[in-house]
Design a protein around this motif. Structure first.
Motif, PDB file in Angstrom:
ATOM      1  N   ARG A  73      -4.597   9.459   0.071  1.00 36.55           N
ATOM      2  CA  ARG A  73      -5.824   8.774  -0.353  1.00 36.55           C
ATOM      3  C   ARG A  73      -5.594   7.265  -0.462  1.00 36.55           C
ATOM      4  NH1 ARG A  73      -6.168  11.084  -4.910  1.00 36.55           N
ATOM      5  NH2 ARG A  73      -7.054  12.976  -4.018  1.00 36.55           N
ATOM      6  N   VAL A  74      -4.479   6.866  -1.057  1.00 35.79           N
ATOM      7  CA  VAL A  74      -4.188   5.437  -1.233  1.00 35.79           C
ATOM      8  C   VAL A  74      -4.072   4.751   0.125  1.00 35.79           C
ATOM      9  CG1 VAL A  74      -2.492   3.775  -2.088  1.00 35.79           C
ATOM     10  CG2 VAL A  74      -3.067   5.791  -3.459  1.00 35.79           C
ATOM     11  N   ASP A 127      -7.570   4.754   1.973  1.00 31.53           N
ATOM     12  CA  ASP A 127      -8.530   3.826   1.373  1.00 31.53           C
ATOM     13  C   ASP A 127      -8.223   2.383   1.742  1.00 31.53           C
ATOM     14  OD1 ASP A 127      -9.820   5.943   0.234  1.00 31.53           O
ATOM     15  OD2 ASP A 127      -9.105   5.584  -1.822  1.00 31.53           O
ATOM     16  N   ALA A 128      -6.955   2.084   2.020  1.00 33.08           N
ATOM     17  CA  ALA A 128      -6.577   0.722   2.405  1.00 33.08           C
ATOM     18  C   ALA A 128      -6.697   0.492   3.912  1.00 33.08           C
ATOM     19  CB  ALA A 128      -5.146   0.442   1.957  1.00 33.08           C
ATOM     20  N   ALA A 154      -1.051  10.725  -2.165  1.00 29.98           N
ATOM     21  CA  ALA A 154      -0.453   9.677  -1.336  1.00 29.98           C
ATOM     22  C   ALA A 154      -1.389   9.268  -0.211  1.00 29.98           C
ATOM     23  CB  ALA A 154       0.873  10.165  -0.762  1.00 29.98           C
ATOM     24  N   VAL A 158       0.838  -1.198   0.000  1.00 29.48           N
ATOM     25  CA  VAL A 158       0.000   0.000   0.000  1.00 29.48           C
ATOM     26  C   VAL A 158       0.873   1.248   0.000  1.00 29.48           C
ATOM     27  CG1 VAL A 158      -1.662   1.334   1.362  1.00 29.48           C
ATOM     28  CG2 VAL A 158      -1.927  -1.155   1.141  1.00 29.48           C
ATOM     29  N   ALA A 160       2.427   1.819  -3.375  1.00 26.43           N
ATOM     30  CA  ALA A 160       1.441   2.356  -4.318  1.00 26.43           C
ATOM     31  C   ALA A 160       1.175   3.830  -4.042  1.00 26.43           C
ATOM     32  CB  ALA A 160       0.148   1.547  -4.224  1.00 26.43           C
ATOM     33  N   ALA A 161       1.165   4.211  -2.772  1.00 27.20           N
ATOM     34  CA  ALA A 161       0.935   5.615  -2.428  1.00 27.20           C
ATOM     35  C   ALA A 161       2.068   6.492  -2.922  1.00 27.20           C
ATOM     36  CB  ALA A 161       0.788   5.755  -0.911  1.00 27.20           C
ATOM     37  N   ALA A 190       1.694   6.857  -6.619  1.00 27.70           N
ATOM     38  CA  ALA A 190       0.573   7.725  -6.987  1.00 27.70           C
ATOM     39  C   ALA A 190       0.942   9.194  -6.809  1.00 27.70           C
ATOM     40  CB  ALA A 190      -0.654   7.381  -6.133  1.00 27.70           C
TER      41      ALA A 190
END
Length: 384
Positions: free
Chosen positions: A299-300, A303-304, A297, A272, A275-276, A279
């Protein structure tokens, strides 16, 4: 026109145009006088890396007339020998029994044609110097110089970007050697000392910081080196940076697992985090507000389900200081422009257990983003 060249000896880093640009911006803000004492602002404008002490050294930039340097006479030869000596600035040397603040005030008043009433001083000016200027100009009001100098320093020239790129490559080489240093059985302090030596070996002239956060210490983003012994299976956050010969900085964080493999849970939330960071990096382009990079950053991670564990801003500018404008944080609506250089460093921190952070320095370009750190961003497993 005097210039200060970069490490390659070709591209100019400092010209007198910087000082004149600062004068123009100060006038735009309504300031009558800009006063900068030893520190990165003075070095940025003049190339003079002066020693901060009780004796006053200051660049004075009145809104009219030519700028000048006020320096102790015993240090005047150092000014001449520094890059500032090539800029054509007038140097007013003062003796031990002189009042340098009165000299600065009288000279600025003569050039403006009236006593300055709004005086912008560097953010990190010593209080005794700031108050000395104010006392020499009765009725003047002090304000911060950041609105003036930050407008210049936030947008790097091509030469500055190459200095930052060289610093980034040097710190990447240190991370690439991490298996030499980060082993089971060594203390964080021992690992930190070895990393510090490598920072110099790989092309820096000074070490700014070495954060080695092993196991539960990794949950403290600014952890100080300790005597904790690195154990097999530890997740370890390594955040390191240094200064190059021209004063530009590096700053890069990677996270490692030593003497074992990451658990399934760690691998999940680290994915996660990765990915952040991707992003946020992908969101960088001209015109995007700085706070939107932070939001990308955050948000990712939120959201997880890990949002409460991301406890700091996503980034900070970098140049002659490790931390400078622009700051990549909620509430900063300044639009990105080509030449802005800053970190992207989201983190996830689990108190009492471990943490992780991924940090690159990036530059906003005409059509997107240029990362200045290129080492692997995945969770790196070291044999230990």
């Amino acid at each position: 026109m005097g210039t200060v060249t970069g490490a390659a000896g070709t591209a100019p880093l400092v010209t007198i145009d910087r000082v004149h640009a600062a004068r123009d911006i100060a006038a735009d803000t309504g300031a009558d006088l800009l006063v900068l004492t030893p520190g990165s602002d003075l070095r940025y404008l003049t190339g003079y890396d002066a020693h901060a002490m009780e004796r006053l050294t200051a660049l004075a930039v009145p809104r009219r007339g030519e700028p000048f340097l006020v320096v102790p006479r015993l240090e005047a030869p150092m000014v001449d020998a520094s890059p500032a000596g090539a800029l054509g600035l007038e140097v007013l040397a003062w003796d031990e029994t002189d009042d340098p603040f009165a000299l600065l005030a009288a000279t600025a008043t003569a050039r403006i044609g009236a006593a300055p009433t709004r005086v912008a001083v560097g953010n990190r000016t010593w209080a005794e110097h700031a108050l000395g200027v104010q006392r020499a100009l009765p009725g003047s009001a002090l304000e911060l110089a950041a609105p003036v100098v930050d407008r210049l320093r936030m947008v790097k020239s091509a030469a500055e970007i190459e200095e930052l790129a060289a610093a980034g490559a040097a710190i990447d080489r240190v991370h690439a050697r991490m298996a030499e240093f980060l082993t089971v059985g060594r203390t964080e302090a021992e690992v930190g000392a070895m990393i510090a030596a490598a920072i110099i070996e790989e092309g820096h002239v000074g070490v700014d910081f070495t954060i080695v956060g092993s196991g539960p210490n990794g949950a403290s983003p600014h952890h100080e080196l300790s005597d904790r012994v690195v154990a097999a299976g530890d997740v370890v956050v390594i955040d390191i940076g240094g200064e190059t010969a021209t004063g530009y900085r590096s700053d890069c964080t990677r996270t490692y697992v030593v003497g074992g493999s990451a658990s399934a849970e760690v691998a999940e939330w680290y994915g996660v985090l990765h990915a952040a960071q991707q992003a946020a990096t992908a969101a960088v382009r001209p015109g995007v507000p700085a706070e939107q990079i932070d939001a990308a950053a955050r948000r990712v991670i939120a959201d997880a389900g890990w949002g409460e564990h991301f406890i700091h801003r996503t980034g900070h500018g970098i140049g002659l200081d490790s931390h400078e404008a622009p700051y990549i944080v909620e509430g900063n609506g300044i639009p990105l422009v080509p030449g802005m250089a800053f970190s992207i460093e989201p983190g996830i921190y689990l108190a009492g257990r471990c943490g992780a952070r991924i940090e690159d320095i990036v530059v906003c370009t005409e059509d997107g983003v240029r990362p200045l750190n290129v080492g692997p961003r995945e969770l790196v497993e070291l044999p230990g």
